[in-house]
Design a protein around this motif. Structure first.
Motif, PDB file in Angstrom:
ATOM      1  N   LEU A 117     -11.217  -0.604  -9.798  1.00 15.33           N
ATOM      2  CA  LEU A 117     -10.545  -1.544 -10.684  1.00 15.33           C
ATOM      3  C   LEU A 117      -9.032  -1.311 -10.681  1.00 15.33           C
ATOM      4  O   LEU A 117      -8.241  -2.263 -10.686  1.00 15.33           O
ATOM      5  N   ARG A 118      -8.640  -0.060 -10.646  1.00 16.96           N
ATOM      6  CA  ARG A 118      -7.228   0.305 -10.648  1.00 16.96           C
ATOM      7  C   ARG A 118      -6.500  -0.293  -9.437  1.00 16.96           C
ATOM      8  O   ARG A 118      -5.405  -0.845  -9.554  1.00 16.96           O
ATOM      9  N   GLU A 119      -7.121  -0.199  -8.251  1.00 17.69           N
ATOM     10  CA  GLU A 119      -6.493  -0.734  -7.040  1.00 17.69           C
ATOM     11  C   GLU A 119      -6.391  -2.254  -7.094  1.00 17.69           C
ATOM     12  O   GLU A 119      -5.389  -2.836  -6.667  1.00 17.69           O
ATOM     13  N   LYS A 120      -7.410  -2.892  -7.643  1.00 20.61           N
ATOM     14  CA  LYS A 120      -7.363  -4.353  -7.783  1.00 20.61           C
ATOM     15  C   LYS A 120      -6.256  -4.769  -8.730  1.00 20.61           C
ATOM     16  O   LYS A 120      -5.494  -5.711  -8.462  1.00 20.61           O
ATOM     17  N   GLN A 121      -6.150  -4.054  -9.841  1.00 20.70           N
ATOM     18  CA  GLN A 121      -5.126  -4.377 -10.834  1.00 20.70           C
ATOM     19  C   GLN A 121      -3.719  -4.164 -10.271  1.00 20.70           C
ATOM     20  O   GLN A 121      -2.819  -4.956 -10.533  1.00 20.70           O
ATOM     21  N   LYS A 122      -3.549  -3.112  -9.507  1.00 23.10           N
ATOM     22  CA  LYS A 122      -2.240  -2.859  -8.903  1.00 23.10           C
ATOM     23  C   LYS A 122      -1.830  -4.009  -7.994  1.00 23.10           C
ATOM     24  O   LYS A 122      -0.693  -4.495  -8.059  1.00 23.10           O
ATOM     25  N   ALA A 123      -2.757  -4.449  -7.139  1.00 22.08           N
ATOM     26  CA  ALA A 123      -2.455  -5.554  -6.223  1.00 22.08           C
ATOM     27  C   ALA A 123      -2.183  -6.844  -6.987  1.00 22.08           C
ATOM     28  O   ALA A 123      -1.243  -7.588  -6.678  1.00 22.08           O
ATOM     29  N   LYS A 124      -2.974  -7.091  -8.002  1.00 18.90           N
ATOM     30  CA  LYS A 124      -2.831  -8.316  -8.792  1.00 18.90           C
ATOM     31  C   LYS A 124      -1.483  -8.371  -9.506  1.00 18.90           C
ATOM     32  O   LYS A 124      -0.780  -9.385  -9.468  1.00 18.90           O
ATOM     33  N   PHE A 125      -1.101  -7.270 -10.140  1.00 21.53           N
ATOM     34  CA  PHE A 125       0.167  -7.236 -10.860  1.00 21.53           C
ATOM     35  C   PHE A 125       1.350  -7.234  -9.898  1.00 21.53           C
ATOM     36  O   PHE A 125       2.377  -7.844 -10.163  1.00 21.53           O
ATOM     37  N   MET A 126       1.213  -6.545  -8.783  1.00 23.55           N
ATOM     38  CA  MET A 126       2.308  -6.471  -7.823  1.00 23.55           C
ATOM     39  C   MET A 126       2.658  -7.851  -7.272  1.00 23.55           C
ATOM     40  O   MET A 126       3.843  -8.223  -7.198  1.00 23.55           O
ATOM     41  N   TYR A 127       1.634  -8.630  -6.914  1.00 21.06           N
ATOM     42  CA  TYR A 127       1.886  -9.954  -6.339  1.00 21.06           C
ATOM     43  C   TYR A 127       1.986 -11.048  -7.402  1.00 21.06           C
ATOM     44  O   TYR A 127       2.290 -12.201  -7.079  1.00 21.06           O
ATOM     45  N   GLY A 128       1.742 -10.693  -8.669  1.00 18.80           N
ATOM     46  CA  GLY A 128       1.905 -11.648  -9.751  1.00 18.80           C
ATOM     47  C   GLY A 128       0.921 -12.789  -9.741  1.00 18.80           C
ATOM     48  O   GLY A 128       1.292 -13.941  -9.998  1.00 18.80           O
ATOM     49  N   VAL A 129      -0.348 -12.496  -9.456  1.00 22.15           N
ATOM     50  CA  VAL A 129      -1.368 -13.541  -9.426  1.00 22.15           C
ATOM     51  C   VAL A 129      -2.347 -13.353 -10.578  1.00 22.15           C
ATOM     52  O   VAL A 129      -2.537 -12.240 -11.079  1.00 22.15           O
ATOM     53  N   SER A 130      -2.977 -14.426 -10.982  1.00 26.56           N
ATOM     54  CA  SER A 130      -3.959 -14.373 -12.054  1.00 26.56           C
ATOM     55  C   SER A 130      -5.294 -13.864 -11.507  1.00 26.56           C
ATOM     56  O   SER A 130      -5.505 -13.797 -10.289  1.00 26.56           O
ATOM     57  N   ARG A 188      -9.449 -13.714  -7.269  1.00 25.54           N
ATOM     58  CA  ARG A 188     -10.850 -13.855  -6.857  1.00 25.54           C
ATOM     59  C   ARG A 188     -10.993 -14.911  -5.764  1.00 25.54           C
ATOM     60  O   ARG A 188     -11.773 -14.744  -4.816  1.00 25.54           O
ATOM     61  N   ARG A 189     -10.253 -15.990  -5.912  1.00 29.76           N
ATOM     62  CA  ARG A 189     -10.317 -17.066  -4.922  1.00 29.76           C
ATOM     63  C   ARG A 189      -9.799 -16.597  -3.560  1.00 29.76           C
ATOM     64  O   ARG A 189     -10.381 -16.903  -2.515  1.00 29.76           O
ATOM     65  N   LEU A 190      -8.707 -15.829  -3.577  1.00 27.84           N
ATOM     66  CA  LEU A 190      -8.162 -15.303  -2.329  1.00 27.84           C
ATOM     67  C   LEU A 190      -9.129 -14.311  -1.687  1.00 27.84           C
ATOM     68  O   LEU A 190      -9.311 -14.314  -0.465  1.00 27.84           O
ATOM     69  N   PHE A 191      -9.770 -13.476  -2.521  1.00 32.91           N
ATOM     70  CA  PHE A 191     -10.732 -12.524  -1.963  1.00 32.91           C
ATOM     71  C   PHE A 191     -11.908 -13.262  -1.334  1.00 32.91           C
ATOM     72  O   PHE A 191     -12.366 -12.908  -0.249  1.00 32.91           O
ATOM     73  N   ALA A 192     -12.397 -14.291  -2.019  1.00 31.13           N
ATOM     74  CA  ALA A 192     -13.526 -15.063  -1.488  1.00 31.13           C
ATOM     75  C   ALA A 192     -13.163 -15.698  -0.144  1.00 31.13           C
ATOM     76  O   ALA A 192     -13.985 -15.732   0.782  1.00 31.13           O
ATOM     77  N   GLU A 193     -11.939 -16.190  -0.035  1.00 28.87           N
ATOM     78  CA  GLU A 193     -11.496 -16.777   1.234  1.00 28.87           C
ATOM     79  C   GLU A 193     -11.415 -15.722   2.323  1.00 28.87           C
ATOM     80  O   GLU A 193     -11.847 -15.951   3.461  1.00 28.87           O
ATOM     81  N   ALA A 194     -10.878 -14.549   1.983  1.00 32.47           N
ATOM     82  CA  ALA A 194     -10.785 -13.464   2.964  1.00 32.47           C
ATOM     83  C   ALA A 194     -12.169 -13.013   3.416  1.00 32.47           C
ATOM     84  O   ALA A 194     -12.383 -12.717   4.593  1.00 32.47           O
ATOM     85  N   ALA A 195     -13.132 -12.990   2.490  1.00 29.96           N
ATOM     86  CA  ALA A 195     -14.495 -12.537   2.808  1.00 29.96           C
ATOM     87  C   ALA A 195     -15.206 -13.516   3.746  1.00 29.96           C
ATOM     88  O   ALA A 195     -16.108 -13.110   4.493  1.00 29.96           O
ATOM     89  N   GLU A 208     -14.845  -2.907  -2.135  1.00 31.47           N
ATOM     90  CA  GLU A 208     -16.025  -2.277  -2.737  1.00 31.47           C
ATOM     91  C   GLU A 208     -16.299  -2.868  -4.126  1.00 31.47           C
ATOM     92  O   GLU A 208     -17.458  -3.090  -4.483  1.00 31.47           O
ATOM     93  N   LEU A 209     -15.237  -3.110  -4.881  1.00 31.86           N
ATOM     94  CA  LEU A 209     -15.395  -3.645  -6.232  1.00 31.86           C
ATOM     95  C   LEU A 209     -16.044  -5.024  -6.211  1.00 31.86           C
ATOM     96  O   LEU A 209     -16.994  -5.288  -6.969  1.00 31.86           O
ATOM     97  N   TYR A 210     -15.578  -5.893  -5.344  1.00 34.21           N
ATOM     98  CA  TYR A 210     -16.090  -7.267  -5.316  1.00 34.21           C
ATOM     99  C   TYR A 210     -17.376  -7.403  -4.516  1.00 34.21           C
ATOM    100  O   TYR A 210     -18.017  -8.444  -4.546  1.00 34.21           O
ATOM    101  N   SER A 211     -17.753  -6.353  -3.803  1.00 32.36           N
ATOM    102  CA  SER A 211     -18.965  -6.413  -2.988  1.00 32.36           C
ATOM    103  C   SER A 211     -20.204  -5.963  -3.743  1.00 32.36           C
ATOM    104  O   SER A 211     -21.310  -5.972  -3.207  1.00 32.36           O
TER     105      SER A 211
END
Length: 208
Positions: free
Chosen positions: A57-70, A75-82, A204-207
Motif C-alpha cells: 500500500l505504501r508503494e502505491k500511495q507514493k506513486a499516486k501522490f508523486m504523480y498527483g493522480v486520484s 486504478r484505471r491506469l493499472f488496469a490498462e497496463a495489466a 502484488e497489491l492489485y493482483s
C-alpha cells in the motif's frame, strides 16, 4: 478517494523520501524532510514493523501522490497496463510518465508536477499546436509540447527553466529552453525513471 490537497511536505515526512512535491525548497535543502527526517505527529520518530500489505500500500500511495493522480485514475491506469503485453509495473510507470502534466514537469517548465498541472488546466500548454487543458492527456512519442506565446515570459516558468540547470533534463525529452518548447521523443525505459517507488509491490497489491 479524491486527489490529495493537504500539506504535501507531511506526505514526504510520512514516507521518508522526497516525492518532488516541493520545487525550490527541495533544491535548496530547505524542505521539511531535510529538517525533520521522521514521520509527522507525536510518535513520528518511532519506527514500527510494517506488514506485507502495508508495504504494498505504501508503494502505491507514493506513486499516486508523486504523480498527483486520484485513486480512480490510478486504478484505471493499472488496469490498462495489466491488459498490455509486457511487465505490468514498467508499463504502469510509462503510462504515468506520459501524462501531459508530468511531461511539462519533465521538460523543466515547472518546478513541481502540481505547478505543471496548473499550467495545463489554465490553458498555458499547446500539444502539436493545439491547446490542451487536460492534465491526464496522454503524450505520444514525437509530440511537441509548447508554452503559449503570451506565457513564454511568465516569471515562474522562467525560474523553473533556470532551476533545470541544477537537476538536468531527462533523456526522453528534447527541449528548446529559449523557445519554450520540447519534443517527447519516446517512452522512457524503467531504469531511466529515477523515482523512490518499487512498482512490483503495486502489482502484488492489485493482483490479490
Amino acid at each position: 478517494m479524491a486527489r490529495y490537497r493537504g500539506p504535501v511536505e507531511k506526505l514526504e515526512r510520512r514516507f521518508g523520501v522526497s516525492l518532488a512535491l516541493k520545487g525550490e525548497r527541495r533544491l535548496a535543502g530547505k524542505s521539511a524532510l531535510d529538517k525533520r527526517p521522521y514521520a509527522p505527529g507525536q510518535h513520528g520518530a518511532r519506527k514500527g514493523k510494517i506488514s506485507e500489505y502495508g508495504l504494498q500500500l505504501r508503494e502505491k500511495q507514493k506513486a499516486k501522490f508523486m504523480y498527483g493522480v486520484s485513486e480512480k485514475q490510478f486504478r484505471r491506469l493499472f488496469a490498462e497496463a495489466a491488459r498490455k503485453d509486457g511487465n505490468t509495473g514498467v508499463l504502469l510507470i510509462q503510462l504515468l510518465e506520459q501524462r501531459l502534466d508530468n511531461v511539462v514537469y519533465r521538460m523543466g517548465f515547472a518546478t513541481t508536477r502540481r505547478f505543471a498541472r496548473q499550467l495545463v488546466t489554465h490553458g498555458h500548454i499547446l500539444v502539436n499546436g493545439r491547446r490542451v487543458d487536460i492534465p491526464s492527456f496522454r503524450v505520444e512519442a514525437g509530440a511537441k509540447i509548447e508554452i503559449i506565446e503570451k506565457s513564454k515570459n511568465n516569471p515562474q516558468i522562467t525560474r523553473a527553466i533556470d532551476l533545470t540547470a541544477q537537476t538536468g533534463i531527462v533523456a526522453w525529452v528534447d527541449v528548446e529552453k529559449d523557445k519554450r518548447f520540447g519534443i517527447f521523443t519516446r517512452k522512457p525505459e524503467r531504469e531511466e525513471v529515477v523515482i523512490p517507488v518499487e512498482e512490483r509491490f503495486i502489482v502484488e497489491l492489485y493482483s490479490k
